[in-house]
Design an enzyme around this catalytic site. Sequence first.
Site, PDB file in Angstrom:
ATOM      1  N   GLU A 325       0.891  -1.178   0.000  1.00  0.00           N
ATOM      2  CA  GLU A 325       0.000   0.000   0.000  1.00  0.00           C
ATOM      3  C   GLU A 325       0.917   1.213   0.000  1.00  0.00           C
ATOM      4  O   GLU A 325       1.534   1.535   1.021  1.00  0.00           O
ATOM      5  CB  GLU A 325      -0.865   0.007   1.259  1.00  0.00           C
ATOM      6  CG  GLU A 325      -1.777  -1.174   1.403  1.00  0.00           C
ATOM      7  CD  GLU A 325      -3.036  -1.054   0.575  1.00  0.00           C
ATOM      8  OE1 GLU A 325      -3.235  -0.007  -0.076  1.00  0.00           O
ATOM      9  OE2 GLU A 325      -3.810  -2.012   0.566  1.00  0.00           O
ATOM     10  N   CYS A 359      -2.219   9.133   2.500  1.00  0.00           N
ATOM     11  CA  CYS A 359      -1.787   8.541   1.226  1.00  0.00           C
ATOM     12  C   CYS A 359      -2.769   8.854   0.109  1.00  0.00           C
ATOM     13  O   CYS A 359      -2.386   9.040  -1.028  1.00  0.00           O
ATOM     14  CB  CYS A 359      -1.630   7.039   1.387  1.00  0.00           C
ATOM     15  SG  CYS A 359      -3.063   6.292   2.164  1.00  0.00           S
ATOM     16  N   GLU A 457       4.246  13.204  -4.633  1.00  0.00           N
ATOM     17  CA  GLU A 457       3.492  13.222  -3.373  1.00  0.00           C
ATOM     18  C   GLU A 457       4.212  14.132  -2.373  1.00  0.00           C
ATOM     19  O   GLU A 457       5.395  13.932  -2.092  1.00  0.00           O
ATOM     20  CB  GLU A 457       3.421  11.800  -2.819  1.00  0.00           C
ATOM     21  CG  GLU A 457       2.605  11.698  -1.560  1.00  0.00           C
ATOM     22  CD  GLU A 457       2.578  10.287  -0.990  1.00  0.00           C
ATOM     23  OE1 GLU A 457       3.630   9.640  -0.918  1.00  0.00           O
ATOM     24  OE2 GLU A 457       1.485   9.840  -0.611  1.00  0.00           O
TER      25      GLU A 457
HETATM   26  P1  NAD Z   1       8.387   5.087   4.623  1.00  0.00           P
HETATM   27  O1  NAD Z   1       8.312   4.220   3.436  1.00  0.00           O
HETATM   28  O2  NAD Z   1       9.574   5.939   4.798  1.00  0.00           O
HETATM   29  O3  NAD Z   1       8.282   4.216   5.953  1.00  0.00           O
HETATM   30  C1  NAD Z   1       7.234   3.302   6.155  1.00  0.00           C
HETATM   31  C2  NAD Z   1       7.698   2.217   7.077  1.00  0.00           C
HETATM   32  O4  NAD Z   1       8.713   1.461   6.425  1.00  0.00           O
HETATM   33  C3  NAD Z   1       8.304   2.700   8.383  1.00  0.00           C
HETATM   34  O5  NAD Z   1       7.923   1.832   9.424  1.00  0.00           O
HETATM   35  C4  NAD Z   1       9.804   2.599   8.115  1.00  0.00           C
HETATM   36  O6  NAD Z   1      10.572   2.431   9.275  1.00  0.00           O
HETATM   37  C5  NAD Z   1       9.857   1.364   7.248  1.00  0.00           C
HETATM   38  N1  NAD Z   1      11.029   1.256   6.377  1.00  0.00           N
HETATM   39  C6  NAD Z   1      11.822   2.248   5.924  1.00  0.00           C
HETATM   40  N2  NAD Z   1      12.795   1.731   5.127  1.00  0.00           N
HETATM   41  C7  NAD Z   1      12.586   0.397   5.089  1.00  0.00           C
HETATM   42  C8  NAD Z   1      13.241  -0.677   4.414  1.00  0.00           C
HETATM   43  N3  NAD Z   1      14.295  -0.486   3.624  1.00  0.00           N
HETATM   44  N4  NAD Z   1      12.746  -1.919   4.563  1.00  0.00           N
HETATM   45  C9  NAD Z   1      11.659  -2.143   5.331  1.00  0.00           C
HETATM   46  N5  NAD Z   1      11.014  -1.169   6.002  1.00  0.00           N
HETATM   47  C10 NAD Z   1      11.459   0.093   5.869  1.00  0.00           C
HETATM   48  O7  NAD Z   1       7.047   5.919   4.607  1.00  0.00           O
HETATM   49  P2  NAD Z   1       6.544   6.968   5.656  1.00  0.00           P
HETATM   50  O8  NAD Z   1       7.276   8.229   5.406  1.00  0.00           O
HETATM   51  O9  NAD Z   1       6.570   6.393   7.040  1.00  0.00           O
HETATM   52  O10 NAD Z   1       5.005   7.085   5.267  1.00  0.00           O
HETATM   53  C11 NAD Z   1       4.552   7.900   4.286  1.00  0.00           C
HETATM   54  C12 NAD Z   1       4.251   7.111   3.041  1.00  0.00           C
HETATM   55  O11 NAD Z   1       3.311   6.077   3.319  1.00  0.00           O
HETATM   56  C13 NAD Z   1       3.600   7.976   2.000  1.00  0.00           C
HETATM   57  O12 NAD Z   1       4.176   7.732   0.753  1.00  0.00           O
HETATM   58  C14 NAD Z   1       2.155   7.515   2.017  1.00  0.00           C
HETATM   59  O13 NAD Z   1       1.472   7.742   0.825  1.00  0.00           O
HETATM   60  C15 NAD Z   1       2.288   6.076   2.341  1.00  0.00           C
HETATM   61  N6  NAD Z   1       1.035   5.540   2.883  1.00  0.00           N
HETATM   62  C16 NAD Z   1       0.280   4.713   2.088  1.00  0.00           C
HETATM   63  C17 NAD Z   1      -0.933   4.217   2.550  1.00  0.00           C
HETATM   64  C18 NAD Z   1      -1.771   3.311   1.701  1.00  0.00           C
HETATM   65  O14 NAD Z   1      -2.659   2.651   2.235  1.00  0.00           O
HETATM   66  N7  NAD Z   1      -1.550   3.240   0.405  1.00  0.00           N
HETATM   67  C19 NAD Z   1      -1.373   4.534   3.834  1.00  0.00           C
HETATM   68  C20 NAD Z   1      -0.586   5.381   4.612  1.00  0.00           C
HETATM   69  C21 NAD Z   1       0.635   5.875   4.120  1.00  0.00           C
END
Ligand code: NAD
Length: 546
Positions: A325, A359, A457
């Site tokens: 997601e 998101c 975004e």
């Molecule tokens: P992010 O991708 O930086 O982090 C998300 C999670 O992934 C965190 O827990 C982080 O610690 C972890 N993470 C980071 N690097 C990783 C790696 N290499 N391997 C595994 N895990 C890792 O995103 P964010 O800044 O926390 O959240 C914002 C993003 O989330 C936005 O792009 C938003 O659109 C998206 N989002 C999507 C939905 C959906 O349902 N489509 C819902 C909420 C947020």
Amino acid sequence: MKANKARGAVGGGAGATPRDTGFEGEYAPAPETTKVAIAPRYGHFIGGKFVEPRSDGGKGTRPGDHEPHFLTINPANEQPLAEVAQGSEADVDAAVRAAATAQPKWAGLRASERAKYIFRIARRIQERARELAVLETMDGGKPIRESRDVDVPLAAAHFFYHAGWADKLEYAFAGRLGSPPLRGGSHLGNPPLRGGSGRLARSERDSRPGGAGYPEPVGVCGQIIPWNFPLLMAAWKLAPALACGNTCVLKPAETTPLTALRLAEICQEVELPPGVVNIVTGDGRTGAALVSHPRIDKIAFTGSTDVGKRIAKATAGTTKKLTLELGGKSPNIIFADASIDQAVEGIISAIYFNQGHVCCAGSRLFVQESVLEEVIAKLRLRMASLRVGDPLDKNTDIGAINSRPQLDTIHRYLDAGRNEGAEWHEANGSALPSKGYWCRPSFFTGVQPSHTIAREEIFGPVLAVMSFRTPEEAISRANNSAYGLAAGVWTDKGSKIFEIAKKLRAGVVWLNTYNRFDPASPFGGFKESGFGREGGMQGLRGYVRL
Ligand code: NAD
């Protein structure tokens, strides 16, 4: 605390005045008074207990000098809230082992018993709702009104909804015949039912739990969530997984781990069998360790498209199931025949809800040319009354930006918008607190589809306003995006609604509304917004083997 000035003040170049808005005078503060106890330090939740972080064996999965803990702070005042464990590879391994040990027994429970545990989690979330809402707001910066009225009730609703599915899974996949379990024994521990030929014959299948026609759980699920809806995303992940007989290792985001840790307490309170839910805190390195763990059967990830792509690469060529997601740049389309006042409310909720950290935020606004001026005038007026400030004040509309890095990212996009030639309107000049991370809501006009702010975004309270003349143009401009998570359409014409909705490449299309969520309604994206669905019957699919 001083009373806030009403939001009639002029902000940026184009702010509305008190005379325009009719808002004069002072609002009295309405601070949330519930006190929430926060421990100075938290460990991981593994095997039903809170445990100290283990050594990482020098592999560097901890920040800095391999510190076992890091601080989570309140973004509204930059005050530390607690120290939280940074998960090492050893911690992840312990959690995955606990989940793997617990899985056969959990899957083997009578399905209605599993449902009872999930139901109890939902009830405890309701009972502890105010505490969870306050904690969510303190750790993440979102207005208490939203955490209280949206995040926490929806989190409970997800557990209630999936408790209902636990003993009815054969109806979710009616007509989809099951295969024999992959790892010996079905989830009641019974041998799979077989016909004389050895092949499973439809007439001989049994749709009871434990029968071959009953969906098998995937196994051990690694679940990684972002910071924008911390408790709700945990519920989205855990509830369907548990209902289907899986066990889980959940990793919350590093800036918002506290409500997930409260959820761990709730798991203890409802006496969920140890190891069924494990929570390992930490940053991206902890997430990466979870993704690469060999005993994980499925990764469910919500977060940025960049990290989603990395996870897709890391799991390619393995037997791990994957759902992603990811991000979005969703169009919100206003036709001239829409109820404009209603649509303006929809624009506000689409982009400024949760500071735009959503998101599916309606971050690209397309307005039919003949009503563009009217919409912009009304939008500016409405924005002038948005209250920005203390997220724990019940009248606050826009709280704190979640972290300093996210605030910096938003500022980079504001600079890009201005530098590339769009016109910036910050229609709200409210005074901001001196500490914390703040960004007033704003919008850009004169935006070209090629502008960075129209393509990428931002994940902040920033709207790109564009126009269109015909429905065909609206559809082609709306679909002109690498993303495809959500869309909004505003019109009084029912036939137009259906015509447009079916041509939009978006996982969710809201009609004359925006940002409505229900656990029975599947959510997920097209294109770079990911694949797989969460919620609804479709959301169960990622957690079973058919
Ligand atoms: P992010 O991708 O930086 O982090 C998300 C999670 O992934 C965190 O827990 C982080 O610690 C972890 N993470 C980071 N690097 C990783 C790696 N290499 N391997 C595994 N895990 C890792 O995103 P964010 O800044 O926390 O959240 C914002 C993003 O989330 C936005 O792009 C938003 O659109 C998206 N989002 C999507 C939905 C959906 O349902 N489509 C819902 C909420 C947020």
